[in-house]
Design a protein around this motif. Structure first.
Motif, mmCIF file in Angstrom:
data_model
loop_
_atom_site.group_PDB
_atom_site.id
_atom_site.type_symbol
_atom_site.label_atom_id
_atom_site.label_comp_id
_atom_site.label_asym_id
_atom_site.label_seq_id
_atom_site.Cartn_x
_atom_site.Cartn_y
_atom_site.Cartn_z
ATOM 1 N N LYS A 121 0.833 -1.212 0.000
ATOM 2 C CA LYS A 121 0.000 0.000 0.000
ATOM 3 C C LYS A 121 0.868 1.263 0.000
ATOM 4 N N ALA A 122 1.862 1.254 -0.865
ATOM 5 C CA ALA A 122 2.771 2.395 -0.985
ATOM 6 C C ALA A 122 2.047 3.601 -1.563
ATOM 7 N N SER A 123 2.490 4.775 -1.188
ATOM 8 C CA SER A 123 1.912 6.003 -1.731
ATOM 9 C C SER A 123 2.723 6.526 -2.904
ATOM 10 N N CYS A 124 3.939 5.975 -3.074
ATOM 11 C CA CYS A 124 4.828 6.452 -4.133
ATOM 12 C C CYS A 124 5.923 5.416 -4.382
ATOM 13 N N VAL A 125 6.334 5.286 -5.621
ATOM 14 C CA VAL A 125 7.497 4.478 -5.975
ATOM 15 C C VAL A 125 8.638 5.420 -6.335
ATOM 16 N N LEU A 126 9.809 5.146 -5.780
ATOM 17 C CA LEU A 126 11.010 5.902 -6.123
ATOM 18 C C LEU A 126 11.968 4.945 -6.816
ATOM 19 N N ALA A 127 12.050 5.040 -8.125
ATOM 20 C CA ALA A 127 12.887 4.141 -8.916
ATOM 21 C C ALA A 127 14.276 4.753 -9.097
ATOM 22 N N ILE A 128 15.303 3.940 -8.853
ATOM 23 C CA ILE A 128 16.689 4.412 -8.961
ATOM 24 C C ILE A 128 17.407 3.548 -9.993
ATOM 25 N N ASP A 129 18.010 4.187 -10.989
ATOM 26 C CA ASP A 129 18.638 3.412 -12.064
ATOM 27 C C ASP A 129 19.716 4.232 -12.753
ATOM 28 N N ALA A 130 20.583 3.547 -13.476
ATOM 29 C CA ALA A 130 21.588 4.207 -14.308
ATOM 30 C C ALA A 130 20.941 4.611 -15.631
ATOM 31 N N LEU A 131 21.454 5.691 -16.222
ATOM 32 C CA LEU A 131 20.944 6.193 -17.490
ATOM 33 C C LEU A 131 22.054 6.217 -18.528
ATOM 34 N N ALA A 132 21.670 6.598 -19.745
ATOM 35 C CA ALA A 132 22.637 6.881 -20.796
ATOM 36 C C ALA A 132 22.559 8.370 -21.103
ATOM 37 N N CYS A 133 23.619 8.934 -21.653
ATOM 38 C CA CYS A 133 23.616 10.350 -22.028
ATOM 39 C C CYS A 133 24.296 10.504 -23.380
ATOM 40 N N LYS A 134 24.091 11.659 -23.997
ATOM 41 C CA LYS A 134 24.729 11.936 -25.284
ATOM 42 C C LYS A 134 26.158 12.416 -25.091
ATOM 43 N N ASP A 135 26.350 13.361 -24.181
ATOM 44 C CA ASP A 135 27.664 13.956 -23.948
ATOM 45 C C ASP A 135 28.438 13.114 -22.935
ATOM 46 N N PRO A 136 29.547 12.489 -23.332
ATOM 47 C CA PRO A 136 30.315 11.650 -22.401
ATOM 48 C C PRO A 136 30.799 12.401 -21.168
ATOM 49 N N LEU A 137 30.931 13.736 -21.256
ATOM 50 C CA LEU A 137 31.385 14.507 -20.102
ATOM 51 C C LEU A 137 30.354 14.521 -18.980
ATOM 52 N N ARG A 138 29.128 14.110 -19.268
ATOM 53 C CA ARG A 138 28.089 14.068 -18.243
ATOM 54 C C ARG A 138 28.024 12.708 -17.546
ATOM 55 N N ILE A 139 28.819 11.754 -17.988
ATOM 56 C CA ILE A 139 28.853 10.453 -17.320
ATOM 57 C C ILE A 139 29.338 10.644 -15.882
ATOM 58 N N GLY A 140 28.538 10.203 -14.938
ATOM 59 C CA GLY A 140 28.907 10.321 -13.535
ATOM 60 C C GLY A 140 28.998 11.741 -13.020
ATOM 61 N N ALA A 141 28.472 12.700 -13.777
ATOM 62 C CA ALA A 141 28.560 14.108 -13.381
ATOM 63 C C ALA A 141 27.194 14.786 -13.417
ATOM 64 N N THR A 142 26.130 13.990 -13.447
ATOM 65 C CA THR A 142 24.780 14.516 -13.576
ATOM 66 C C THR A 142 23.814 13.570 -12.879
ATOM 67 N N VAL A 143 22.785 14.122 -12.261
ATOM 68 C CA VAL A 143 21.707 13.291 -11.730
ATOM 69 C C VAL A 143 20.383 13.929 -12.141
ATOM 70 N N GLN A 144 19.446 13.100 -12.584
ATOM 71 C CA GLN A 144 18.146 13.590 -13.038
ATOM 72 C C GLN A 144 17.038 13.019 -12.163
ATOM 73 N N ILE A 145 16.095 13.884 -11.799
ATOM 74 C CA ILE A 145 14.930 13.493 -11.010
ATOM 75 C C ILE A 145 13.700 13.843 -11.843
ATOM 76 N N THR A 146 12.775 12.912 -11.993
ATOM 77 C CA THR A 146 11.598 13.177 -12.814
ATOM 78 C C THR A 146 10.350 12.531 -12.229
ATOM 79 N N ASP A 147 9.203 13.133 -12.501
ATOM 80 C CA ASP A 147 7.925 12.581 -12.055
ATOM 81 C C ASP A 147 7.256 11.751 -13.139
ATOM 82 N N THR A 148 7.996 11.420 -14.193
ATOM 83 C CA THR A 148 7.420 10.679 -15.318
ATOM 84 C C THR A 148 7.707 9.188 -15.266
ATOM 85 N N GLY A 149 8.425 8.729 -14.233
ATOM 86 C CA GLY A 149 8.778 7.324 -14.161
ATOM 87 C C GLY A 149 9.998 7.003 -15.003
#
Length: 242
Positions: free
Chosen positions: A141-169
């Protein structure tokens, strides 16, 4: 087309004009980008309509966990049980962010309650990740799911240097493949907030040669970066229930 899990990269790659907004500001050495993708622009950009908050900075920045917590507080319900789901393959360094993060969580009750699961990947478990999370969320009976995962990016300089939070799942496995069922609020029936750090990039993002788009590159210190970001994410999530 470049593969990216970052909404602001996708927006920059597309000529949007359907109401999507991008607001940028700076907090010390950290850049913050707040993107709101409109329904009219969603298909053009290739991202679901909703809000995407991106924090650009190294995990060693003193304010990283605090800024991430403040971003999460804007999207997480004020009351109820948060089900943190650590997605990805725990046996692969650049895909183990979710598993490592939830192992550091202090599950319990405070302002909110917190529970956590480590899903692994469907190739290992034989269970669709989104279906697993939906079943557990319903049972608890959770009120919210918080999913944590690795992503891909276009600019290699953003690897391990960016975190994104979104309400879209999130689409589990989308960083390296077509993935499985989408882990969204529509599918689960409750709000789904996703936290992701890009840990890989297409080689074509570096060479600009689309023949290289099937090759992924990661950071030489991916093990250390994954460990550092796991600590930052866990600190931010733990702060939600204190």
């Amino acid at each position: 087309m470049y593969r990216t899990g970052l909404a602001f990269e996708a927006a920059e790659l597309s000529a949007n004009g359907g109401g999507t907004t991008i607001k940028r500001r700076r907090f010390g050495n950290v850049k913050i980008c707040d993107v709101k993708v409109s329904a009219a622009d969603a298909e053009n950009i290739g991202k679901a309509a909703g809000r995407y908050i991106t924090i650009e900075g190294r995990p060693t920045e003193h304010a990283a966990a605090w800024l991430l917590q403040k971003a999460l507080e804007q999207l997480i319900p004020r009351k109820g049980l948060i089900l943190a789901a650590g997605l990805g393959n725990p046996d692969i360094a650049h895909d183990s962010l979710g598993a490592r993060s939830v192992r550091l969580l202090s599950c319990g009750a405070g302002r909110r309650s917190l529970a956590a699961i480590e899903t692994d990947v469907s190739a290992n478990t034989g269970i669709d990740t989104a279906l697993m999370v939906k079943a557990v969320a319903r049972e608890m009976k959770a009120s919210c799911v918080l999913a944590i995962d690795a992503l891909a990016c276009k600019d290699p300089l953003r690897i391990g240097a960016t975190v994104q939070i979104t309400d879209t799942g999130i689409q589990p496995g989308s960083g390296v493949s077509s993935g499985t069922a989408a882990l969204t609020s529509e599918f689960v029936g409750i709000p789904v907030v996703a936290v992701g750090v890009p840990m890989v990039s297409q080689l074509s993002g570096l060479t600009s040669d689309m023949r290289h788009k099937e090759y992924l590159i990661s950071h030489a210190n991916e093990e250390r970066l994954t460990a550092q970001w796991s600590e930052v994410i866990a600190a931010a999530v733990n702060g939600l229930i204190v």
